[in-house]
Design a protein around this motif. Structure first.
Motif, PDB file in Angstrom:
ATOM      1  N   GLU A 298       0.840  -1.197   0.000  1.00  0.00           N
ATOM      2  CA  GLU A 298       0.000   0.000   0.000  1.00  0.00           C
ATOM      3  C   GLU A 298       0.877   1.250   0.000  1.00  0.00           C
ATOM      4  O   GLU A 298       0.941   1.980   0.987  1.00  0.00           O
ATOM      5  N   PRO A 299       1.547   1.520  -1.105  1.00  0.00           N
ATOM      6  CA  PRO A 299       2.358   2.733  -1.177  1.00  0.00           C
ATOM      7  C   PRO A 299       1.477   3.977  -1.263  1.00  0.00           C
ATOM      8  O   PRO A 299       0.280   3.898  -1.568  1.00  0.00           O
ATOM      9  N   ARG A 315      -4.919   9.487 -13.942  1.00  0.00           N
ATOM     10  CA  ARG A 315      -4.239   8.569 -14.855  1.00  0.00           C
ATOM     11  C   ARG A 315      -3.626   7.384 -14.109  1.00  0.00           C
ATOM     12  O   ARG A 315      -3.726   6.236 -14.532  1.00  0.00           O
ATOM     13  N   VAL A 316      -3.007   7.645 -12.942  1.00  0.00           N
ATOM     14  CA  VAL A 316      -2.422   6.557 -12.164  1.00  0.00           C
ATOM     15  C   VAL A 316      -3.516   5.652 -11.596  1.00  0.00           C
ATOM     16  O   VAL A 316      -3.357   4.422 -11.541  1.00  0.00           O
ATOM     17  N   ALA A 317      -4.634   6.245 -11.189  1.00  0.00           N
ATOM     18  CA  ALA A 317      -5.738   5.420 -10.691  1.00  0.00           C
ATOM     19  C   ALA A 317      -6.232   4.475 -11.771  1.00  0.00           C
ATOM     20  O   ALA A 317      -6.493   3.289 -11.521  1.00  0.00           O
ATOM     21  N   THR A 318      -6.358   4.976 -12.994  1.00  0.00           N
ATOM     22  CA  THR A 318      -6.768   4.117 -14.108  1.00  0.00           C
ATOM     23  C   THR A 318      -5.764   2.999 -14.335  1.00  0.00           C
ATOM     24  O   THR A 318      -6.136   1.835 -14.555  1.00  0.00           O
ATOM     25  N   ALA A 320      -3.708   1.751 -12.102  1.00  0.00           N
ATOM     26  CA  ALA A 320      -3.675   0.850 -10.953  1.00  0.00           C
ATOM     27  C   ALA A 320      -4.876  -0.091 -10.930  1.00  0.00           C
ATOM     28  O   ALA A 320      -4.739  -1.249 -10.529  1.00  0.00           O
ATOM     29  N   LEU A 321      -6.039   0.386 -11.338  1.00  0.00           N
ATOM     30  CA  LEU A 321      -7.236  -0.453 -11.259  1.00  0.00           C
ATOM     31  C   LEU A 321      -7.071  -1.750 -12.025  1.00  0.00           C
ATOM     32  O   LEU A 321      -7.535  -2.809 -11.591  1.00  0.00           O
ATOM     33  N   ALA A 322      -6.387  -1.686 -13.157  1.00  0.00           N
ATOM     34  CA  ALA A 322      -6.211  -2.886 -13.975  1.00  0.00           C
ATOM     35  C   ALA A 322      -5.251  -3.887 -13.341  1.00  0.00           C
ATOM     36  O   ALA A 322      -5.134  -5.019 -13.820  1.00  0.00           O
ATOM     37  N   GLN A 323      -4.549  -3.496 -12.276  1.00  0.00           N
ATOM     38  CA  GLN A 323      -3.597  -4.392 -11.610  1.00  0.00           C
ATOM     39  C   GLN A 323      -3.939  -4.608 -10.138  1.00  0.00           C
ATOM     40  O   GLN A 323      -3.210  -5.296  -9.429  1.00  0.00           O
ATOM     41  N   LEU A 324      -5.057  -4.045  -9.687  1.00  0.00           N
ATOM     42  CA  LEU A 324      -5.421  -4.098  -8.279  1.00  0.00           C
ATOM     43  C   LEU A 324      -5.743  -5.531  -7.855  1.00  0.00           C
ATOM     44  O   LEU A 324      -6.239  -6.329  -8.642  1.00  0.00           O
ATOM     45  N   THR A 329      -2.843  -2.307  -3.004  1.00  0.00           N
ATOM     46  CA  THR A 329      -3.661  -1.154  -3.348  1.00  0.00           C
ATOM     47  C   THR A 329      -2.781   0.090  -3.270  1.00  0.00           C
ATOM     48  O   THR A 329      -1.554   0.009  -3.250  1.00  0.00           O
ATOM     49  N   LEU A 330      -3.400   1.265  -3.201  1.00  0.00           N
ATOM     50  CA  LEU A 330      -2.670   2.534  -3.156  1.00  0.00           C
ATOM     51  C   LEU A 330      -3.343   3.468  -2.174  1.00  0.00           C
ATOM     52  O   LEU A 330      -4.530   3.314  -1.845  1.00  0.00           O
TER      53      LEU A 330
END
Length: 598
Positions: A298-299, A315-318, A320-324, A329-330
């Motif tokens: 959880e960085p 953009r980072v949230a998009t 990250a979602l594909a790898q969550l 998580t974040l």
């Protein structure tokens, strides 16, 4: 047979260490790690700990990675262990072809070239020609120790300087070209220095080997920053600045942060935030995000509080979602407008940046705002479009159960924001600067102390935690000291007695500051239920202390207890565990709309 380091790194990445060791030892969750009774020696209390990329026994000293575990537990040789793990991971072991051997030799040679170049750049920083660069770094607040620790240097403005420095060591122009230290000349000219009149920042891999450099111009020239070109050692999409130090810091319990630039990382490291990394002049990539998750599940990603920062966060949230996944998580932190970590540290110090970290939102909370934007939808069509975007965001999560949880959380927020019949939607909010983190910390301290004033029976229970808080100076510190002194006397544990004692000892101003009704939580009211008061205090304690630091304290107490069996260490571990549990209960209540902090 020598195996390429990148193959061994990939093998370790594809071998979940907890699953491998769990076949031979009964693992129990310990924070974000695992513990067990050591499989290599007889013990009754667990002292064997399993982390993301290694294990360690505090009893017998056994230590290693996945390959080491197979070798130690099964008596296998190195290649036998590698072959078994590679088979399970679906990897082919590289064949010892002449080409592979040549590549391996080239990589070893290039590492030596980069080490020699770093020494050359560092030496020139302390020559008269490097004085402007050294003065620049000192003006930016860096200490001599930090400058040396990060290997900062200076690329000369003299043509052919790097080749001249390294030729006595037998390093050829061809090697300098392959290492990215020279670039091909134009129109038949001889190769030219890649870095010219720039402050130099060495870029290292996970193992601490220099693989590239970044350079910053001191003048108005463009581009302001340049990085080494792609080489056999360096892939810009995969590398992270300060990865080697952040890996070690994460192992010791530091919070892992992703920020924007070299100077942000260095300033944070110098201020004690040693888990900071940064991409190399580009937006965070999928490969870099995976590398960050290898450091911590959880960085915290830090973004500017302006429009550009909002776009970067979205953009980072998009991405990250594909790898969550449930185990990674974040958290997203927003800096005050116009600030970056470097400038915020310079203005507000460690406390100022800690307040930003403490206010970081889990991705599940931040995602709604990122998708919805700043203005609530006012028409049925706009609400339907927003709902579609929220559901689409949840569908991109590959883990179906986690995606369903995100969909529920997002739609709960969506329906909670539904306009009521006959009620006009609120006017658009005027953008305001982010709150001052120093003021936010003072406010959290005031709330924590006000809860204790209203509920003095809590003070003996939280005495040790209260004493360890680094509170803002002035009335907060005076009340902190006064509470501890009051405990040593024969006083009744009620609010009236405590307030009367503080008034008699000249703390009227501090009392007025703490009990001012504006902004106080429900937990600071005299009629609060004991459980709500306790949860409320630990909530503000964790905002002040920081959850990462508290988890670090918990781990240290657990190690002390395991090693010494000391009752005091056991009591400290119990208190710290209760603090984390109280915080999590408070977060659960908030999620259900029943928060004692409202």
């Amino acid at each position: 047979m020598a195996l390429p380091p990148n193959f061994l790194d990939e093998l370790r990445t594809r071998t979940p260490l907890a699953s491998l060791i769990g076949r031979r030892a009964r693992l129990a969750k310990s924070g974000r790690n695992w513990k067990a009774c050591c499989p290599f020696h007889n013990e009754k209390s667990p002292s064997f700990y399993v982390y993301d990329d290694h294990y360690h026994c505090f009893g017998c000293g056994a230590h290693g990675d996945a390959v080491s575990f197979v070798m130690q537990s099964e008596g296998a040789g190195f290649m036998e262990a590698v072959e078994r793990l590679a088979s399970e991971a679906g990897l082919d072991i590289p064949k010892p072809t002449p080409e592979a051997a040549a590549r391996d030799r080239t990589a070893r040679d290039l590492h030596a070239v980069m080490a020699a170049a770093e020494a050359s750049f560092s030496r020139r920083l302390y020559l008269p020609e490097g004085r402007p660069a050294l003065d620049y770094l000192i003006r930016r607040g860096l200490t001599p120790e930090t400058i040396r620790d990060f290997g900062l240097g200076w690329a000369s403005g003299t043509r052919g300087a790097i080749a001249g420095d390294l030729s006595p060591e037998g390093i050829t122009p061809a090697q300098l070209l392959e290492a990215g230290l020279l670039r091909e000349g134009e129109g038949g000219e001889s190769p030219r220095d890649f870095f010219f009149n720039r402050v130099i920042f060495p870029i290292r891999d996970r193992r601490g080997r220099t693989i590239a450099f970044g350079g910053r111009t001191l003048g108005d020239g463009q581009p302001k920053y340049v990085n080494s070109p792609e080489t056999p050692l360096f892939s810009k999409r995969r590398a992270l600045y300060n990865l080697d130090r952040a890996k070690e810091a994460a192992f010791r319990g530091a919070r892992v942060l992703a920020v924007e630039g070299y100077m942000d990382v260095i300033a944070l490291h110098q201020a004690g935030f040693t888990g900071a990394v940064a991409p190399l002049g580009t937006a965070l990539t999928e490969e870099q995000l995976q590398e960050i998750w290898r450091l911590h599940p959880e960085p915290v990603l830090c973004f500017d509080g302006d429009a550009a920062g909002g776009r970067a966060a979205a953009r980072v949230a998009t991405l990250a979602l594909a790898q969550l996944a449930p185990e990674r998580t974040l958290r997203l932190a927003t800096l005050p407008g116009g600030e970056d970590p470097d400038t915020l540290i310079a203005k507000s110090g460690q406390r100022g940046f800690q307040a930003v970290l403490d206010a970081a939102q889990p991705l599940s909370e931040a995602l709604y705002t990122l998708v919805a934007g700043g203005t609530p939808p006012a028409t049925p069509e706009a609400r339907a479009a927003l709902r579609h975007r929220l559901e689409e965001a949840a569908r991109t999560i590959p883990d179906k159960s986690l995606g369903a949880e995100y969909r529920r959380v997002l739609l709960d927020r969506f329906f909670a924001a539904r306009p009521r019949p006959g009620v006009k939607p609120p006017p658009p909010r005027i953008a305001r600067r982010a709150p001052d983190p120093v003021a936010a910390r003072e406010d959290a301290a005031r709330c924590a102390l006000a809860i204790l004033l209203a509920n003095p029976w809590l003070i003996p229970q939280v005495e040790e935690a209260l004493a360890g808080l680094d509170l803002p100076g002035g009335p907060a510190t005076r009340l902190q000291n006064a509470f501890q002194a009051w405990l040593s006397g024969p006083h009744a544990l009620d609010s009236a007695s405590l307030i009367a004692h503080l008034a008699q000892t000249g703390e009227n101003d501090a009392l007025a500051w703490a009990t001012r009704p504006e902004g106080l939580p429900q937990a600071a009211q005299p009629n609060t239920q004991p459980g709500d008061a306790e949860n409320g205090w630990w909530h503000f304690f964790l905002r002040l202390r920081g959850e990462a630091a508290l988890i670090d304290d918990q781990r240290a107490a657990e190690r002390d207890w395991i090693e010494t069996n000391d009752p005091g260490a056991a009591l400290r571990l119990q208190r710290l565990t209760e603090a984390l549990a109280a915080q999590r209960r408070g977060e659960a209540n908030e999620a259900e709309g029943d928060s004692p902090f409202a």
